[in-house]
Design a protein around this motif. Structure first.
Motif, PDB file in Angstrom:
ATOM      1  N   PHE A 148       3.038 -14.238   3.391  1.00 22.96           N
ATOM      2  CA  PHE A 148       4.098 -13.232   3.411  1.00 22.96           C
ATOM      3  C   PHE A 148       4.121 -12.500   4.746  1.00 22.96           C
ATOM      4  CE2 PHE A 148       6.151  -9.217   2.620  1.00 22.96           C
ATOM      5  CZ  PHE A 148       7.149  -9.504   1.707  1.00 22.96           C
ATOM      6  N   SER A 149       2.975 -12.060   5.219  1.00 26.31           N
ATOM      7  CA  SER A 149       2.922 -11.277   6.461  1.00 26.31           C
ATOM      8  C   SER A 149       3.172 -12.112   7.710  1.00 26.31           C
ATOM      9  CB  SER A 149       1.573 -10.555   6.581  1.00 26.31           C
ATOM     10  OG  SER A 149       0.512 -11.487   6.574  1.00 26.31           O
ATOM     11  N   ASP A 150       3.093 -13.459   7.599  1.00 27.48           N
ATOM     12  CA  ASP A 150       3.446 -14.320   8.732  1.00 27.48           C
ATOM     13  C   ASP A 150       4.949 -14.300   8.980  1.00 27.48           C
ATOM     14  OD1 ASP A 150       0.841 -15.214   9.274  1.00 27.48           O
ATOM     15  OD2 ASP A 150       1.011 -16.830   7.781  1.00 27.48           O
ATOM     16  N   ILE A 151       5.712 -14.154   7.901  1.00 27.16           N
ATOM     17  CA  ILE A 151       7.176 -14.218   8.000  1.00 27.16           C
ATOM     18  C   ILE A 151       7.824 -12.840   7.959  1.00 27.16           C
ATOM     19  CG2 ILE A 151       9.278 -15.130   6.918  1.00 27.16           C
ATOM     20  CD1 ILE A 151       7.628 -17.442   5.858  1.00 27.16           C
ATOM     21  N   PHE A 152       7.281 -11.946   7.145  1.00 26.34           N
ATOM     22  CA  PHE A 152       7.889 -10.630   6.957  1.00 26.34           C
ATOM     23  C   PHE A 152       6.971  -9.513   7.433  1.00 26.34           C
ATOM     24  CE2 PHE A 152       9.361 -13.409   3.437  1.00 26.34           C
ATOM     25  CZ  PHE A 152      10.691 -13.520   3.808  1.00 26.34           C
ATOM     26  N   ASP A 153       7.595  -8.391   7.741  1.00 27.44           N
ATOM     27  CA  ASP A 153       6.850  -7.181   8.105  1.00 27.44           C
ATOM     28  C   ASP A 153       6.376  -6.528   6.802  1.00 27.44           C
ATOM     29  OD1 ASP A 153       6.000  -4.640   8.891  1.00 27.44           O
ATOM     30  OD2 ASP A 153       7.485  -4.506  10.494  1.00 27.44           O
ATOM     31  N   GLU A 154       5.148  -6.837   6.415  1.00 26.53           N
ATOM     32  CA  GLU A 154       4.635  -6.449   5.105  1.00 26.53           C
ATOM     33  C   GLU A 154       4.590  -4.937   4.909  1.00 26.53           C
ATOM     34  OE1 GLU A 154       1.324  -8.646   2.656  1.00 26.53           O
ATOM     35  OE2 GLU A 154       0.349  -7.194   3.977  1.00 26.53           O
ATOM     36  N   LEU A 155       4.098  -4.204   5.889  1.00 26.45           N
ATOM     37  CA  LEU A 155       4.003  -2.744   5.761  1.00 26.45           C
ATOM     38  C   LEU A 155       5.388  -2.118   5.635  1.00 26.45           C
ATOM     39  CD1 LEU A 155       1.148  -1.900   8.307  1.00 26.45           C
ATOM     40  CD2 LEU A 155       1.025  -1.937   5.810  1.00 26.45           C
ATOM     41  N   HIS A 156       6.337  -2.623   6.401  1.00 29.74           N
ATOM     42  CA  HIS A 156       7.711  -2.117   6.313  1.00 29.74           C
ATOM     43  C   HIS A 156       8.298  -2.397   4.926  1.00 29.74           C
ATOM     44  CE1 HIS A 156      11.820  -1.160   7.530  1.00 29.74           C
ATOM     45  NE2 HIS A 156      12.191  -2.289   6.950  1.00 29.74           N
ATOM     46  N   PHE A 157       8.027  -3.557   4.377  1.00 25.67           N
ATOM     47  CA  PHE A 157       8.497  -3.929   3.046  1.00 25.67           C
ATOM     48  C   PHE A 157       8.000  -2.936   2.001  1.00 25.67           C
ATOM     49  CE2 PHE A 157       7.684  -6.546  -0.855  1.00 25.67           C
ATOM     50  CZ  PHE A 157       9.006  -6.805  -1.189  1.00 25.67           C
ATOM     51  N   ILE A 158       6.725  -2.641   2.048  1.00 26.27           N
ATOM     52  CA  ILE A 158       6.117  -1.728   1.068  1.00 26.27           C
ATOM     53  C   ILE A 158       6.643  -0.307   1.239  1.00 26.27           C
ATOM     54  CG2 ILE A 158       3.934  -0.651   0.348  1.00 26.27           C
ATOM     55  CD1 ILE A 158       2.566  -3.327   1.130  1.00 26.27           C
ATOM     56  N   GLU A 159       6.685   0.138   2.487  1.00 24.67           N
ATOM     57  CA  GLU A 159       7.048   1.526   2.769  1.00 24.67           C
ATOM     58  C   GLU A 159       8.524   1.805   2.507  1.00 24.67           C
ATOM     59  OE1 GLU A 159       6.318   5.482   3.875  1.00 24.67           O
ATOM     60  OE2 GLU A 159       4.923   3.842   3.450  1.00 24.67           O
ATOM     61  N   SER A 160       9.397   0.889   2.893  1.00 26.06           N
ATOM     62  CA  SER A 160      10.834   1.149   2.787  1.00 26.06           C
ATOM     63  C   SER A 160      11.329   1.157   1.340  1.00 26.06           C
ATOM     64  CB  SER A 160      11.619   0.116   3.596  1.00 26.06           C
ATOM     65  OG  SER A 160      11.423  -1.179   3.071  1.00 26.06           O
TER      66      SER A 160
END
Length: 512
Positions: A148-160
């Motif tokens: 997941f974190s290779d393709i997406f900004d994981e922290l941004h996903f969780i925070e937003s």
């Protein structure tokens, strides 16, 4: 030395028409008659030249289309003041922590996973559960090992999404060994279905979802749930910083080369042709290769022959093409774009994998548009090295370049085509030309048999056919008439292909 003979001839010729002592009136009449006769000769010769040109055979590489105004070719369709809007309603409540968890294995390629994850964000909200960051598909056709974190900004996903759903990176250690409810949630389900699924919390603390795609209905969902899906897809699922950074650079380099450009999603790849059973224009050897491949091809984990959904009669390639179910060939795309009025100098970015047939097929497109560009031409070897062997990451670059293009043209209506179109609608109805493949096949066949010729009449026919297929605002299409039961949901236009009206509205409902 003076040529007296010539002067004498001109004088004698004039004397035949004018008296030696001509009046001013006669001279004026003579001049007017001479001018009128000259105009007549000019128009007569011009008509003959035009008629001769029309009778000359038109060759694809020499096709001259009617000059179309620049704004008509490139400008976005009129949007009637509509803009993206994802504002939460007054009754929307912030998410609270939950000790019930949903784990997900996302299936399919990049955009199938993206829309599936957005669905699961909404499902977690409906079921009042904490969502564990989804696992990406590593077993299907693409066999991409990306996390997941290779393709997406994981922290941004969780925070937003923290106001909507609680999301955690991993399942708590104390729950890793507990029994889980393993579910294949029914496709295209509404809120009522997931309210019933809450009964599972009585026995389980963790629900594992084996597939994420198409878990929610396209229509008849609460406004807040629909807007949450848009927040998840268009804002929360931002690509990882390396992908976003390189994607932005490639767009800038394209603009430096040619200014405006078309992003062409050319689905003329080996797997797509085998999957659809489309062999038009191929050799017998190529057709047989695709037939054998189609028996074992599935975009999920199992071969087509062992999957109930694909236990159908052998695919008839001709019927597929006539029905508009085949990707346009590179040559057909060239004819199509030239008929729309795009000049040969147009820069076209190819958002696709390897074209089946290689340079032989690609040259059929390049005979119309020589300025064909692949990412390998605008990125360095070093920049692309990190993406080698990672199809989804590479597809993310194509997605960014397609999303930002002046014009987007898909040759086939797959997951990426639908998702890019929806995103471009959300961003202000950027120009997206969706070919009428069924209608085009009819006139392409007439070209083949000589019943039609490439030229201004052909161009007018194609442009008229696509006048209302360029991404202008319209409400999402419902199910096809005559289809009953759950099968009708499959025929609806995807929510992610056209999020209007829920996520697109007037300025009064603008996003937060």
């Amino acid at each position: 030395m003076v040529n007296r003979g010539s002067s004498h001839y001109r004088a004698s010729l004039t004397s035949r028409f004018l008296p030696r002592k001509a009046s001013p009136y006669a001279i004026t009449l003579y001049i007017i008659s001479l001018f009128a006769f000259s105009v007549f000769i000019f128009l007569f010769n011009t008509r003959n030249i035009l008629e001769e040109d029309e009778q000359k055979p038109n060759f694809s590489g020499e096709f001259q289309s009617t000059q179309i105004p620049e704004e008509e070719l490139w400008d976005a369709p009129f949007s009637y003041g509509l803009q993206s809007c994802i504002k939460r309603t007054a009754k929307y409540k912030a998410a609270h922590g939950s000790d019930r968890y949903i784990t997900v294995r996302s299936n399919g390629g990049l955009n199938q996973m993206r829309t599936g994850i957005s669905d699961m964000v909404a499902v977690a909200r409906i079921m009042n559960a904490t969502l564990v960051v989804p696992q990406l598909d590593k077993r299907s056709f693409w066999k991409d090992s990306s996390t997941f974190s290779d393709i997406f900004d994981e922290l941004h996903f969780i925070e937003s999404l923290k106001r909507d759903v609680r999301i955690v990176k991993e399942l708590p250690k104390n729950l890793e060994a507990v029994p889980r409810a393993r579910k294949h949630f029914t496709s295209w389900s509404g809120v009522g279905y997931y309210e019933e699924m809450k009964q599972l919390w009585k026995e389980y603390q963790v629900i594992h979802v084996a597939k994420s795609d198409s878990r929610l209905a396209n229509n008849n969902l609460p406004l807040d749930i629909q807007r949450l899906r848009c927040r998840a897809l268009y804002h929360a699922l931002r690509f990882s910083p390396p992908i976003e950074s390189l994607g932005k650079k490639l767009v800038e380099r394209l603009r430096t080369r040619g200014g405006r450009y078309i992003a062409l999603h050319l689905r003329y790849e080996k797997d797509m042709l085998a999957f659809t059973g489309c062999t038009y224009g191929l050799t017998d050897a190529e057709s047989e290769e695709l037939r054998i491949m189609s028996l074992f091809l599935s975009y999920d984990s199992f071969p087509r022959e062992t999957t109930n959904h694909w236990k159908v009669k052998e695919i008839n390639s001709r019927e597929q093409r006539i029905g508009g179910f085949c990707p346009l060939t590179p040559k057909e795309v060239g004819i199509f774009l030239r008929a729309l009025g795009y000049p040969p100098s147009t820069f076209i970015y190819i958002a696709a994998g390897e074209i089946y047939g290689g340079n032989t097929r690609l040259l059929e497109l390049m005979s119309y548009f020589p300025n064909i560009i692949f990412k390998e031409e605008i990125a360095t070897k070093e920049e692309l090295e990190a993406f080698t062997g990672h199809a989804s990451q590479s597809a993310a670059l194509d997605y960014i370049i397609s999303r930002e293009s002046d014009v987007f043209v898909p040759s086939y209506s797959g997951n990426m085509a639908r998702t890019v179109e929806g995103h471009r609608r959300y961003l202000g109805h950027r120009k997206t030309i969706n070919p009428d493949r069924k209608g085009l096949v009819k006139i392409f066949d007439k070209l083949e048999t000589g019943q039609l010729k490439e030229g201004s009449s052909f161009s007018s026919l194609v442009r008229q056919m696509h006048e209302n297929r360029q991404g202008a605002p319209r409400k999402r299409k419902g199910p096809m008439q005559g289809i009953k039961g759950r099968a009708r949901f499959r025929t609806e236009e995807s929510f992610y292909e056209n999020p209007y009206p829920e996520c697109i509205c007037t300025s009064k409902g603008r996003s937060e």
